[in-house]
Scaffold this motif. Structure first.
Motif, PDB file in Angstrom:
ATOM      1  N   ARG A 227       0.383  -4.044   8.046  1.00 43.43           N
ATOM      2  CA  ARG A 227       1.261  -3.143   7.513  1.00 43.43           C
ATOM      3  C   ARG A 227       1.328  -2.963   5.718  1.00 43.43           C
ATOM      4  O   ARG A 227       0.857  -3.916   5.300  1.00 43.43           O
ATOM      5  CB  ARG A 227       2.908  -3.425   7.962  1.00 43.43           C
ATOM      6  N   TRP A 228       1.826  -1.903   5.470  1.00 42.61           N
ATOM      7  CA  TRP A 228       2.224  -1.497   3.876  1.00 42.61           C
ATOM      8  C   TRP A 228       3.338  -2.136   3.582  1.00 42.61           C
ATOM      9  O   TRP A 228       4.432  -1.484   3.947  1.00 42.61           O
ATOM     10  CB  TRP A 228       1.813  -0.169   3.574  1.00 42.61           C
ATOM     11  N   ALA A 240       8.270  -1.942   5.786  1.00 43.09           N
ATOM     12  CA  ALA A 240       6.850  -1.748   6.004  1.00 43.09           C
ATOM     13  C   ALA A 240       6.563  -0.780   6.856  1.00 43.09           C
ATOM     14  O   ALA A 240       7.043  -0.328   7.818  1.00 43.09           O
ATOM     15  CB  ALA A 240       6.182  -3.237   6.362  1.00 43.09           C
ATOM     16  N   ALA A 242       3.072   1.451   8.905  1.00 43.64           N
ATOM     17  CA  ALA A 242       1.793   1.474   9.359  1.00 43.64           C
ATOM     18  C   ALA A 242       0.860   2.305   8.501  1.00 43.64           C
ATOM     19  O   ALA A 242      -0.322   1.963   8.422  1.00 43.64           O
ATOM     20  CB  ALA A 242       1.595   1.746  10.893  1.00 43.64           C
ATOM     21  N   ARG A 279      -4.021   3.493   5.394  1.00 46.09           N
ATOM     22  CA  ARG A 279      -3.905   2.704   6.534  1.00 46.09           C
ATOM     23  C   ARG A 279      -4.729   1.731   6.529  1.00 46.09           C
ATOM     24  O   ARG A 279      -6.097   1.775   6.081  1.00 46.09           O
ATOM     25  CB  ARG A 279      -3.998   3.761   8.015  1.00 46.09           C
ATOM     26  N   GLY A 312       2.531   3.310  14.667  1.00 49.41           N
ATOM     27  CA  GLY A 312       3.672   2.472  13.946  1.00 49.41           C
ATOM     28  C   GLY A 312       4.571   3.516  12.925  1.00 49.41           C
ATOM     29  O   GLY A 312       4.200   4.524  13.042  1.00 49.41           O
TER      30      GLY A 312
END
Length: 322
Positions: A227-228, A240, A242, A279, A312
């Motif tokens: 995740r970011w 966070a 996706a 991503r 996500g």
């Protein structure tokens, strides 16, 4: 603020992306009557058109979330399907958290609506909108918009003040109570997003930054969580994503201003332009297109193919055109 990137050679692409089969049961009609239903792997399970994850369909609820530093940490935003980031007065930012199916117990802090929200939310089929007021001249436009506005005075049972936080950053929403008061809210529909394995190419990226004159965002790739991780104004958060989209749009003055006389920005979400998609620890240049307010936004690769997002939560950050 222009987006800035820090890259590392050989950044790892996250494994485990699931390719989702997209079944088109009927054209997406203007106004969102018929929707594209998506099934994963042919087993009949419903898959959200907003996240690419299996689940149960539900009505769309958009919540205007305060993003001034005293409003943090946020509550319930981690459960949103899509989070939109928009510029408001004085170069600050605000969030529009969109829920469809999964509802947290509480969301907030809730703050006021802006003119741009009406165009942004037109792509959904008459969603419920939770907000805490608006500029007086904007209220008639909100009443006329194809959505179901539910500020505290329209659904008092759905809102409560947190006495442990300072006003105005202490108004919280009970999403289930608000939707119970809005049975006519439209069910989630396809807004043009595609999910699946990543396209070829892209560049490794550790962290990407974007923002406005008085608000900054940093998205740092967390390979373990795939995740970011989201930081705001230099502070880490528990949020966070996706997939993160930095969508370059025209941001111009609107006809409205806040109580102090600062002009509210208007974010143009109809049209076309450039974007950057993040991503799996990589970034790609992309194009976006939204022909009308009644249509969703489609994202394409440089080759003109639909850009597949990671399954996500999706964040869309509206950044000024360069």
């Amino acid at each position: 603020m222009a987006d800035r990137r820090r890259r590392r050679p050989g950044a790892r692409t996250a494994a485990g992306s699931v390719t989702l089969a997209l079944a088109l049961l009927g054209p997406l009609l203007l106004g969102g009557c018929e929707v594209e239903r998506r099934e994963d792997g042919g087993d009949g399970a419903w898959v959200s058109p907003l996240t690419g994850l299996p689940g149960e369909p539900g009505p769309v609820l958009a919540v205007k979330v305060d993003n001034a530093p005293p409003a943090r940490p946020h509550t319930g935003v981690e459960a949103a399907d899509v989070v939109y980031v928009e510029e408001v007065e004085a170069g600050l930012s605000r969030l529009v958290a969109v829920f469809a199916g999964q509802l947290p117990d509480r969301v907030g802090p809730v703050r006021s609506a802006r003119e741009s929200d009406l165009e942004l939310l037109r792509q959904f089929d008459e969603p419920a909108l939770a907000f805490s007021g608006a500029q007086g001249g904007l209220l008639p436009l909100i009443d006329e918009a194809p959505l179901h506005a539910r500020p505290p005075e329209a659904a008092p049972e759905a809102y409560a003040r947190d006495p442990e936080r300072a006003a105005p950053h202490n108004l919280y929403l009970d999403p289930a109570a608000l939707l119970a008061a809005t049975p006519e809210a439209g069910e989630v529909t396809d807004i043009g997003l595609t999910f699946g394995d990543p396209p070829e190419g892209g560049s490794p990226a550790d962290e990407v930054e974007a923002g406005y004159a008085a608000a900054s965002f940093a998205f740092r790739w967390d390979a373990a969580a795939e995740r970011w991780a989201v930081a705001m104004d230099g502070e880490e958060t528990e949020l966070a994503a996706a997939t993160v989209v930095l969508q370059r749009v025209e941001i111009r003055p609107s006809d409205f201003s806040d109580g102090g006389g600062a002009v509210s920005p208007y974010t143009e979400t109809v049209g076309s332009g450039e974007a950057t998609v993040l991503r799996d620890g990589r970034e790609w240049p992309a194009r976006w297109s939204r022909p009308s307010a009644r249509r969703g936004t489609e994202f394409e690769t440089e080759d003109g193919e639909a850009f597949p997002f990671a399954a996500g939560q999706v964040w869309v950050v509206y950044v000024p055109e360069e």
